[in-house]
Design an enzyme around this catalytic site. Sequence first.
Site, short mmCIF file in Angstrom:
data_model
loop_
_atom_site.label_atom_id
_atom_site.label_comp_id
_atom_site.label_asym_id
_atom_site.label_seq_id
_atom_site.Cartn_x
_atom_site.Cartn_y
_atom_site.Cartn_z
N LYS A 62 0.84 -1.22 0.00
CA LYS A 62 0.00 0.00 0.00
C LYS A 62 0.86 1.25 0.00
CE LYS A 62 -1.82 -1.09 3.99
NZ LYS A 62 -1.10 -2.34 4.31
N ARG A 101 -9.30 1.27 9.37
CA ARG A 101 -9.06 -0.13 9.70
C ARG A 101 -10.20 -0.71 10.52
NH1 ARG A 101 -3.05 0.71 9.21
NH2 ARG A 101 -2.14 -1.33 9.37
N ARG A 137 12.01 -5.74 4.07
CA ARG A 137 11.75 -4.28 4.01
C ARG A 137 12.78 -3.52 4.83
NH1 ARG A 137 5.99 -1.81 5.30
NH2 ARG A 137 6.15 -3.07 7.18
N ARG A 150 11.90 -2.15 10.54
CA ARG A 150 10.87 -1.77 11.51
C ARG A 150 10.75 -2.82 12.61
NH1 ARG A 150 5.60 0.10 8.09
NH2 ARG A 150 4.56 -1.15 9.64
N ARG A 208 -0.08 -9.25 13.09
CA ARG A 208 -0.67 -8.16 12.29
C ARG A 208 -1.51 -8.72 11.13
NH1 ARG A 208 4.49 -5.37 10.52
NH2 ARG A 208 3.17 -4.02 9.26
P1 AP5 Z 1 4.94 -1.61 1.78
O1 AP5 Z 1 4.54 -0.74 0.64
O2 AP5 Z 1 5.71 -0.99 2.90
O3 AP5 Z 1 3.65 -2.38 2.34
P2 AP5 Z 1 2.41 -1.83 3.15
O4 AP5 Z 1 1.19 -2.49 2.60
O5 AP5 Z 1 2.41 -0.34 3.20
O6 AP5 Z 1 2.77 -2.51 4.54
P3 AP5 Z 1 2.78 -1.96 6.03
O7 AP5 Z 1 3.45 -3.05 6.82
O8 AP5 Z 1 3.37 -0.59 6.13
O9 AP5 Z 1 1.27 -1.92 6.32
P4 AP5 Z 1 0.59 -1.92 7.68
O10 AP5 Z 1 -0.78 -1.55 7.28
O11 AP5 Z 1 0.73 -3.13 8.48
O12 AP5 Z 1 1.46 -0.87 8.49
P5 AP5 Z 1 1.21 0.66 8.83
O13 AP5 Z 1 2.51 1.34 8.71
O14 AP5 Z 1 0.03 1.20 8.11
O15 AP5 Z 1 5.75 -2.84 1.17
C1 AP5 Z 1 6.34 -3.83 2.00
C2 AP5 Z 1 7.69 -4.25 1.40
O16 AP5 Z 1 7.50 -4.86 0.12
C3 AP5 Z 1 8.66 -3.09 1.14
O17 AP5 Z 1 9.96 -3.54 1.40
C4 AP5 Z 1 8.50 -2.75 -0.35
O18 AP5 Z 1 9.69 -2.25 -0.88
C5 AP5 Z 1 8.14 -4.12 -0.95
N1 AP5 Z 1 7.11 -4.02 -1.98
C6 AP5 Z 1 6.00 -3.24 -1.96
N2 AP5 Z 1 5.23 -3.44 -3.03
C7 AP5 Z 1 5.88 -4.40 -3.76
C8 AP5 Z 1 5.55 -5.05 -4.98
N3 AP5 Z 1 4.40 -4.76 -5.65
N4 AP5 Z 1 6.39 -5.99 -5.45
C9 AP5 Z 1 7.53 -6.30 -4.76
N5 AP5 Z 1 7.88 -5.71 -3.59
C10 AP5 Z 1 7.06 -4.77 -3.10
O19 AP5 Z 1 0.79 0.54 10.35
C11 AP5 Z 1 1.72 0.15 11.33
C12 AP5 Z 1 0.99 0.09 12.68
O20 AP5 Z 1 0.44 1.39 13.00
C13 AP5 Z 1 -0.23 -0.85 12.74
O21 AP5 Z 1 0.15 -2.18 13.03
C14 AP5 Z 1 -1.03 -0.19 13.89
O22 AP5 Z 1 -0.46 -0.51 15.13
C15 AP5 Z 1 -0.83 1.28 13.64
N6 AP5 Z 1 -1.86 1.85 12.75
C16 AP5 Z 1 -1.68 2.36 11.50
N7 AP5 Z 1 -2.85 2.79 10.98
C17 AP5 Z 1 -3.79 2.54 11.94
C18 AP5 Z 1 -5.20 2.73 11.99
N8 AP5 Z 1 -5.88 3.27 10.95
N9 AP5 Z 1 -5.86 2.35 13.11
C19 AP5 Z 1 -5.19 1.83 14.17
N10 AP5 Z 1 -3.86 1.60 14.17
C20 AP5 Z 1 -3.17 1.96 13.06
#
Ligand code: AP5
Length: 225
Positions: free
Chosen positions: A13, A88, A127, A160, A171
């Site tokens: 994402k 979420r 990552r 991370r 997660r």
């Molecule tokens: P990446 O693009 O970083 O993936 P992502 O889907 O953004 O993954 P996240 O782990 O960041 O999502 P998340 O929703 O768990 O975490 P968030 O930060 O929102 O890609 C991952 C890897 O793959 C990278 O190395 C990239 O280079 C590679 N890649 C990407 N696309 C690719 C492709 N197409 N092909 C090949 N390689 C690829 O949230 C973290 C924490 O914050 C949560 O656990 C929670 O505690 C809190 N939080 C955040 N938002 C909320 C909310 N709305 N409500 C409550 N808590 C929240």
Amino acid sequence: MNLVLLGPPGAGKGTQAAVLSQRLKIYHISTGDILRQNVKAGNAIGRKAMEYMEKGKLVPDEIVIQMVKEAINAKSSLSGFILDGFPRTLKQARQLDELLSGLNKNLDLVIDFKTTNSVIIKRLSGRRICRNCGANYHIKNIPPRIDGVCDKCGRNLYQRNDDKPQTVIRRIDLYRKSVTLLLDYYRKKAILEIVSGDLEVEPLYKVLIDVFKKRSLLQGYKIKK
Ligand code: AP5
């Protein structure tokens, strides 16, 4: 165009939101990134958020909703936004609707990045993030030019805390349990599209552009290839 990207951790994402934001000039709002900035700043929100994030749990709705309100209000004059990682929960989805209706805006599209567990695990274990500017890399898929060093600002990359295998499994589990209600909510509004998050970055970008065209959402945007 106002978009929401849904998908499990590691679905890509954040990576795809950054590509869309850069090529279509749409404002990218990542709740995960904003929370990590607060953690880095060591402020009260960051200290509270860290307790949940490190365990792979959701940060309380009140904190996250307030952050999104501030982010959208700050840039409400721009031509669109991409929400990455929000909503979420159903409560977050309903509050987003309220916020947008108060600003005379609509959510145009919600895209679910359907992604298999084996792909997620490979992506998250590789990552790496820049400590300074937050740029996102993968040691194999999207490597920096110099190992461990950010291409954009030259600072160190780190892994991370919540990308440790046990936390990743928690997660993914939490996401799979909570997303069904959100998918139903947006399916009923007829603004849900499902794409494969397993695709590589460029093929996935092309699929998204086709979806935007099909939904007539690209008027006024210049498409960069
Ligand atoms: P990446 O693009 O970083 O993936 P992502 O889907 O953004 O993954 P996240 O782990 O960041 O999502 P998340 O929703 O768990 O975490 P968030 O930060 O929102 O890609 C991952 C890897 O793959 C990278 O190395 C990239 O280079 C590679 N890649 C990407 N696309 C690719 C492709 N197409 N092909 C090949 N390689 C690829 O949230 C973290 C924490 O914050 C949560 O656990 C929670 O505690 C809190 N939080 C955040 N938002 C909320 C909310 N709305 N409500 C409550 N808590 C929240």
